[in-house]
Structures are given as C-alpha cells and as structure tokens.
Design an enzyme around this catalytic site. Structure first.
Site, PDB file in Angstrom:
ATOM      1  N   ASP A   1      -2.004  23.059 -39.611  1.00 38.15           N
ATOM      2  CA  ASP A   1      -2.543  21.878 -40.290  1.00 38.15           C
ATOM      3  C   ASP A   1      -3.052  22.326 -41.669  1.00 38.15           C
ATOM      4  O   ASP A   1      -3.383  23.495 -41.860  1.00 38.15           O
ATOM      5  CB  ASP A   1      -3.699  21.275 -39.460  1.00 38.15           C
ATOM      6  CG  ASP A   1      -3.981  19.820 -39.836  1.00 38.15           C
ATOM      7  OD1 ASP A   1      -3.673  18.920 -39.036  1.00 38.15           O
ATOM      8  OD2 ASP A   1      -4.485  19.617 -40.968  1.00 38.15           O
TER       9      ASP A   1
ATOM     10  N   THR B   1       2.583   8.627 -41.574  1.00 39.43           N
ATOM     11  CA  THR B   1       3.610   7.963 -42.407  1.00 39.43           C
ATOM     12  C   THR B   1       3.149   6.531 -42.650  1.00 39.43           C
ATOM     13  O   THR B   1       3.652   5.579 -42.048  1.00 39.43           O
ATOM     14  CB  THR B   1       4.971   7.936 -41.668  1.00 39.43           C
ATOM     15  OG1 THR B   1       4.752   7.408 -40.346  1.00 39.43           O
ATOM     16  CG2 THR B   1       5.581   9.319 -41.574  1.00 39.43           C
TER      17      THR B   1
ATOM     18  N   LYS C   1      11.446   2.916 -32.165  1.00 37.13           N
ATOM     19  CA  LYS C   1       9.975   2.913 -32.298  1.00 37.13           C
ATOM     20  C   LYS C   1       9.520   1.765 -33.182  1.00 37.13           C
ATOM     21  O   LYS C   1       8.589   1.023 -32.855  1.00 37.13           O
ATOM     22  CB  LYS C   1       9.499   4.239 -32.891  1.00 37.13           C
ATOM     23  CG  LYS C   1       8.005   4.300 -33.194  1.00 37.13           C
ATOM     24  CD  LYS C   1       7.152   4.170 -31.931  1.00 37.13           C
ATOM     25  CE  LYS C   1       5.671   4.068 -32.264  1.00 37.13           C
ATOM     26  NZ  LYS C   1       5.063   5.206 -32.932  1.00 37.13           N
TER      27      LYS C   1
ATOM     28  N   GLY D   1      -5.039  -4.857 -34.852  1.00 33.40           N
ATOM     29  CA  GLY D   1      -5.417  -3.632 -35.558  1.00 33.40           C
ATOM     30  C   GLY D   1      -4.692  -2.427 -34.989  1.00 33.40           C
ATOM     31  O   GLY D   1      -3.706  -2.566 -34.266  1.00 33.40           O
TER      32      GLY D   1
ATOM     33  N   CYS E   1      -0.577   1.603 -35.337  1.00 36.60           N
ATOM     34  CA  CYS E   1       0.878   1.413 -35.390  1.00 36.60           C
ATOM     35  C   CYS E   1       1.346  -0.026 -35.528  1.00 36.60           C
ATOM     36  O   CYS E   1       2.234  -0.298 -36.346  1.00 36.60           O
ATOM     37  CB  CYS E   1       1.574   2.045 -34.203  1.00 36.60           C
ATOM     38  SG  CYS E   1       0.632   2.173 -32.756  1.00 36.60           S
TER      39      CYS E   1
ATOM     40  N   LYS F   1       1.550  -1.527 -38.961  1.00 31.49           N
ATOM     41  CA  LYS F   1       2.357  -0.725 -39.923  1.00 31.49           C
ATOM     42  C   LYS F   1       3.846  -0.737 -39.585  1.00 31.49           C
ATOM     43  O   LYS F   1       4.704  -0.907 -40.456  1.00 31.49           O
ATOM     44  CB  LYS F   1       1.835   0.710 -39.906  1.00 31.49           C
ATOM     45  CG  LYS F   1       2.700   1.722 -40.638  1.00 31.49           C
ATOM     46  CD  LYS F   1       2.204   3.137 -40.467  1.00 31.49           C
ATOM     47  CE  LYS F   1       2.392   3.651 -39.069  1.00 31.49           C
ATOM     48  NZ  LYS F   1       3.132   4.928 -38.973  1.00 31.49           N
TER      49      LYS F   1
HETATM   50  N1  SAJ Z   1      -3.598  -7.436 -29.351  1.00 30.16           N
HETATM   51  C1  SAJ Z   1      -3.683  -8.828 -29.289  1.00 30.16           C
HETATM   52  N2  SAJ Z   1      -3.060  -9.486 -28.274  1.00 30.16           N
HETATM   53  C2  SAJ Z   1      -2.352  -8.818 -27.310  1.00 30.16           C
HETATM   54  C3  SAJ Z   1      -2.264  -7.400 -27.401  1.00 30.16           C
HETATM   55  C4  SAJ Z   1      -2.896  -6.733 -28.424  1.00 30.16           C
HETATM   56  O1  SAJ Z   1      -4.323  -9.456 -30.133  1.00 30.16           O
HETATM   57  O2  SAJ Z   1      -1.834  -9.458 -26.404  1.00 30.16           O
HETATM   58  C5  SAJ Z   1      -4.250  -6.723 -30.450  1.00 30.16           C
HETATM   59  C6  SAJ Z   1      -5.290  -5.744 -29.970  1.00 30.16           C
HETATM   60  O3  SAJ Z   1      -6.564  -6.359 -29.923  1.00 30.16           O
HETATM   61  C7  SAJ Z   1      -5.249  -4.661 -31.063  1.00 30.16           C
HETATM   62  C8  SAJ Z   1      -3.801  -4.685 -31.520  1.00 30.16           C
HETATM   63  O4  SAJ Z   1      -3.264  -5.944 -31.098  1.00 30.16           O
HETATM   64  O5  SAJ Z   1      -6.081  -5.010 -32.144  1.00 30.16           O
HETATM   65  C9  SAJ Z   1      -2.948  -3.554 -30.965  1.00 30.16           C
HETATM   66  O6  SAJ Z   1      -3.130  -3.539 -29.569  1.00 30.16           O
HETATM   67  P1  SAJ Z   1      -2.090  -2.716 -28.612  1.00 30.16           P
HETATM   68  O7  SAJ Z   1      -2.436  -3.086 -27.211  1.00 30.16           O
HETATM   69  O8  SAJ Z   1      -0.714  -2.937 -29.071  1.00 30.16           O
HETATM   70  O9  SAJ Z   1      -2.544  -1.191 -28.781  1.00 30.16           O
HETATM   71  P2  SAJ Z   1      -1.979  -0.087 -29.786  1.00 30.16           P
HETATM   72  O10 SAJ Z   1      -2.102  -0.503 -31.204  1.00 30.16           O
HETATM   73  O11 SAJ Z   1      -2.612   1.200 -29.411  1.00 30.16           O
HETATM   74  O12 SAJ Z   1      -0.426  -0.044 -29.449  1.00 30.16           O
HETATM   75  C10 SAJ Z   1       0.145   1.078 -28.857  1.00 30.16           C
HETATM   76  C11 SAJ Z   1       1.593   1.049 -29.243  1.00 30.16           C
HETATM   77  N3  SAJ Z   1       2.159   2.296 -28.799  1.00 30.16           N
HETATM   78  C12 SAJ Z   1       2.765   3.086 -29.743  1.00 30.16           C
HETATM   79  O13 SAJ Z   1       2.891   2.762 -30.899  1.00 30.16           O
HETATM   80  C13 SAJ Z   1       3.289   4.364 -29.243  1.00 30.16           C
HETATM   81  C14 SAJ Z   1       2.300  -0.110 -28.587  1.00 30.16           C
HETATM   82  O14 SAJ Z   1       3.708   0.049 -28.799  1.00 30.16           O
HETATM   83  C15 SAJ Z   1       2.062  -0.151 -27.113  1.00 30.16           C
HETATM   84  O15 SAJ Z   1       2.652  -1.340 -26.573  1.00 30.16           O
HETATM   85  C16 SAJ Z   1       0.556  -0.190 -26.846  1.00 30.16           C
HETATM   86  O16 SAJ Z   1      -0.021   1.003 -27.433  1.00 30.16           O
HETATM   87  C17 SAJ Z   1       0.332  -0.148 -25.344  1.00 30.16           C
HETATM   88  O17 SAJ Z   1       0.411  -1.251 -24.762  1.00 30.16           O
HETATM   89  O18 SAJ Z   1       0.166   0.940 -24.799  1.00 30.16           O
END
Ligand code: SAJ
Length: 438
Positions: A44, A101, A222, A273, A276, A279
């Site tokens: 790193d 990225t 992805k 938020g 990923c 973005k």
């Molecule tokens: N959110 C909503 N409504 C939903 C689901 C999520 O408003 O029904 C919001 C959450 O409050 C949060 C944002 O979206 O602010 C993202 O939530 P997320 O559950 O998608 O969590 P992340 O951002 O950690 O997404 C990751 C992603 N994984 C990778 O990029 C490797 C996503 O593809 C996965 O689906 C998610 O984790 C997961 O479900 O594990």
C-alpha cells in the site's frame, strides 16, 4: 514459467501472493490467502496503514467479524507482511490490485489511483506473473487502459510474457470475510487458459461458484449487477411517491406485489448510499458510445432526490403546525449509509442534513454507530420540532417514544425507512411515513 507450472505452484501453495491496495477489499483478501498458507505480501502507499497491519492491528473501521483476529494471527505467523516498497513485487507469482476507482462530479471514471498502481507495478513486473484487477471497472477498461499501461511500463506482452485477468470484488461492509469466502465470483481471463489458472487461485479461498468468462463480460457483470439494484430501488422510490399522492401505503403494496411470482420490489427509503451502488451505474454507462442510456441515469436521479423528498415531507408536517423550516429544530436519526453499520460513505443522511441546513433549519445528528454522532438522543430531542428517521438502525425500533416526545417542542416523527410499525395509541404525535398517508 508456463501457465500450467504457475497453476501447479498455486495448487502446492508455493506461489507468492501479493495484494496491492490494503483497504476493505484488499486487506481481507490478503489475510485469507495468508491464512490459506500462502506467503503473502501486502502493498500500500500509506506507510501508517502498512505499519499498523505489520503490528497486527486491523486499520479498517467498523464491525467486521473475525477480521481483527485474522490480521493479528497472519502477521504473527509472518504469512502476511506488508510494505510500501513496490520493488518487492518482483518476487510475486500472483498479484491482485484493489485500489479505488471513483467517478467524478461529471460521473466519469477517475483512474488516477489505478494507473499509478499499474505503472509502478509495471516498472518491477517479472515475466510469468499473473496480474488480477479486483477493482470495479467500466466495461472496456481492461483492454483500453490496464493492459496497455502494464505493457508500456514493463515492456512485457500480456498473455504471453505475463498473464492478466479481472475478478471484480463483491464485498459488503460488515460482511467482508464472509462475502469473500461465500459469494460467487466472476473470473474474467484475457484468455480462457488464464481464466482457468485464476480459478485455481480463487479456489484457495472462495467457496462460492467461480464462473469463467472474458474480461469485458466480467467488467459488465459487476457494473450491471449494481446498476440493476439501483434501478430496482428507484422503482420502489417512485412508486412510494405515487402512493403518497393517492393515499395508499407502499409498504403494504410492496408485500402484496411480491406475492406475485417473479416480482421482487425492493424497499423505498431516504436514498441510496455506499461505496458501490451510487458509483457503478455511472461506470457502466460511461462505456456507452452510440447508445444513450436513459433509464439508468434517471434511476440515479430518482434515488439522489430522496433526501430532498424526505425534507419535503418534513416541511409539510412542520407547516401544519405553522413552523417554517428556518425556525425549526430537526433531529436526524441515522447518518450511516446502511442499517447497523458505521460506514457513512455517500450517505443519503449527509445529503438530507445539507439540504435541511441550507433551508435554515437547525439540525442535530444522532447515530449509535458513528463516533461523531453518539451523543445523548434524549438531550438532542429537547425542544425539537421533528425527529426524522433516515436509517433503519435496530436501536430505533425500540425507542421510548413517550419519553422522547415529552420534551419536544412539536411532536413530529418522519419515518423514511418504515422502522416504526405503529406508535402506541396513547402517544400524541404527528407521524409521517414515507410512501404512505396512513
Ligand atoms: N437501499 C434502499 N432500498 C433497498 C436496498 C438498499 O434504499 O431495498 C439503500 C440502502 O439504504 C443503502 C444503499 O441502498 O443506502 C445500498 O444498500 P445495499 O443493500 O445495496 O448495500 P451495499 O451498498 O453494501 O451493496 C453491496 C453491493 N455489493 C457489491 O457491490 C459487491 C450490492 O451489489 C449487493 O447487492 C449488496 O451489497 C448486498 O445486498 O449484499
């Protein structure tokens, strides 16, 4: 060394593994290869981070089950050693790169970190090394940027002098080690033979499916899976606003819609938020040259508008009590981007606080997981006009509303995450639920 010789070295755990980028993706991967018995080198640019890890200390904030213990054990056994000296990469057989990225304010990919890592690596890259990019990339980046940058700086030819592939990370804060072990992974090889050796490599730590394909398809998987989720969430947010207009309840509607086969309507809320989802849709559409995607950017705009919509609901509730935003005291409940997490990256709460303060309101922020916002909620609500639930932290499901409301000036509750099923009948409050008039 031929590809099959490299494959044998991996199978025999004689291969030296190097991980460039020791963040929430790279560090757990480095620990897992070290735990699997590989001599692992973590690299790193942040000397403080390298020193911390070499002392056995996990630098990653937040609740990550098993990670701190693993960092300690693999550094104690010296299976994992970390450095800022890229020259040490010359001895590695397999090198993964997990650097950020991001996209800029114009939603264009910013590859400075990636290009810098590639060029520095290229200067020391040995022949027959397998290089795997784990960072999320806009489709086409591997052949347009990664391969030429490595070839130019190393003087070696990808595919013959060294081997190249893309295996996009699928981590989720709070479940880093679990996801790396259990999630299915897409293995994009510059050639099918390289994809095969990559599969042997990931088999050392991954129990999920390892599906091989080409590098372009791996880049698309992805970015598409996250754009898909963003569009799904936007759909729920748009229907929620229609329900508000017609006086229905989106939470009941969602449950009934999902009883229909093949439906899976997600949850509306205060916004989207994280590292990923906000973005990756932009990374995907940044590769569109002749087509002009409209659904994906529109979904992004719908989700990005939700903090403002929650402010609109709050402003309406305040106006019923003759209170203007500029005279109101509002308590925002939840600052992390995800329930029961301390991760605040791209948090919709940040957007809500900004727009609410710029409207002149006084805003106090509470979040049980974010150190800066763990002050007493009882104190915060004193003389407040509205409590706005922005994150579905478990703690907010068991609050003593009677006591909290008793010291408020005006008793307004805005619930944007359907945290409260129903307030006790004894409680006098002006309750507003996003997506519902009930
Ligand atoms: N959110 C909503 N409504 C939903 C689901 C999520 O408003 O029904 C919001 C959450 O409050 C949060 C944002 O979206 O602010 C993202 O939530 P997320 O559950 O998608 O969590 P992340 O951002 O950690 O997404 C990751 C992603 N994984 C990778 O990029 C490797 C996503 O593809 C996965 O689906 C998610 O984790 C997961 O479900 O594990």
């Amino acid at each position: 060394m031929t590809l099959s010789a490299l494959q044998d070295k991996i199978t025999n755990k004689e291969a030296t593994v190097a991980i460039i980028g020791l963040g929430y993706v790279g560090l757990p991967v480095a620990c897992m290869f070290a735990k699997a018995g590989f001599k692992t080198l973590g690299v790193d640019i942040d000397q403080a981070r390298v020193d911390k890890i070499n002392q056995g200390i996990n630098p990653i904030e937040g609740i990550e089950p098993g990670l701190s213990e693993l960092v300690q054990s693999v550094t104690e056994t010296q299976n994992l050693t970390c450095t800022t000296d890229y020259a040490m990469l010359a001895d590695a057989d397999v090198i993964t790169i997990s650097v950020q990225t991001p996209v800029d304010s114009d939603h264009q990919p910013r590859y400075e970190h990636l290009k810098s890592a590639l060029t520095t690596l290229g200067n020391v890259l040995s022949a027959d090394t397998l290089v795997i990019i784990e960072s999320t990339l806009s489709p086409g980046t591997m052949t347009r940027i990664v391969q030429p940058t490595l070839e130019a700086s190393s003087g070696l030819q990808a595919g013959t002098d060294f081997y190249l592939g893309h295996c996009p990370e699928r981590v989720m804060p709070g479940r880093l080690l679990h996801n790396i072990q259990m999630m299915n992974r897409v293995i994009g090889g510059l050639t099918p033979e390289i994809a095969k050796v990559m599969t042997t490599f990931y088999q050392q730590i991954v129990q999920g499916d390892l599906d091989t394909t080409d590098v372009l398809t791996a880049e698309l998987v992805k970015t598409t899976e996250n754009a898909y989720r963003d569009v799904q969430i936007a759909f729920a947010n748009e229907v929620a606003q229609i329900c508000e207009d017609v006086g229905a309840d989106v939470w009941e509607l969602r449950q009934l819609v999902n009883k229909s086969p093949g439906r899976n309507m997600l949850y509306p809320g205060a916004g989207v938020g994280g590292h990923c989802i906000p973005k990756d849709p932009w990374l995907l559409i940044s590769s569109a040259t002749h087509s002009t995607p409209s659904l994906i950017p529109t979904a992004r705009a719908v989700n990005a508008s939700m903090p403002q919509h929650v402010l609109h609901l709050t402003e309406n509730a305040l106006s019923k009590h003759g209170i203007a935003l500029k005279d109101a005291k509002i308590v925002a409940l939840g600052y992390a981007y995800l329930e029961n997490s301390d991760d605040t990256r791209n948090s919709p709460s940040e957007a809500f606080v900004q727009v609410t303060r710029s409207a002149g309101a006084e805003v106090c922020i509470h979040d049980p997981y974010v150190p800066a916002y763990q002050q007493s909620l009882d104190d915060m609500v004193h003389n407040a006009d509205a409590l706005v639930i922005l994150v579905a932290h478990d703690m907010y499901k068991t609050l003593d509303w009677q006591s909290l409301l008793s010291t408020m000036r005006t008793t307004i509750i805005v619930d944007s995450r359907n945290v409260i099923d129903a307030l006790p009948a004894t409680i006098e409050a002006d309750f507003v639920r996003l997506g519902s008039q009930k």
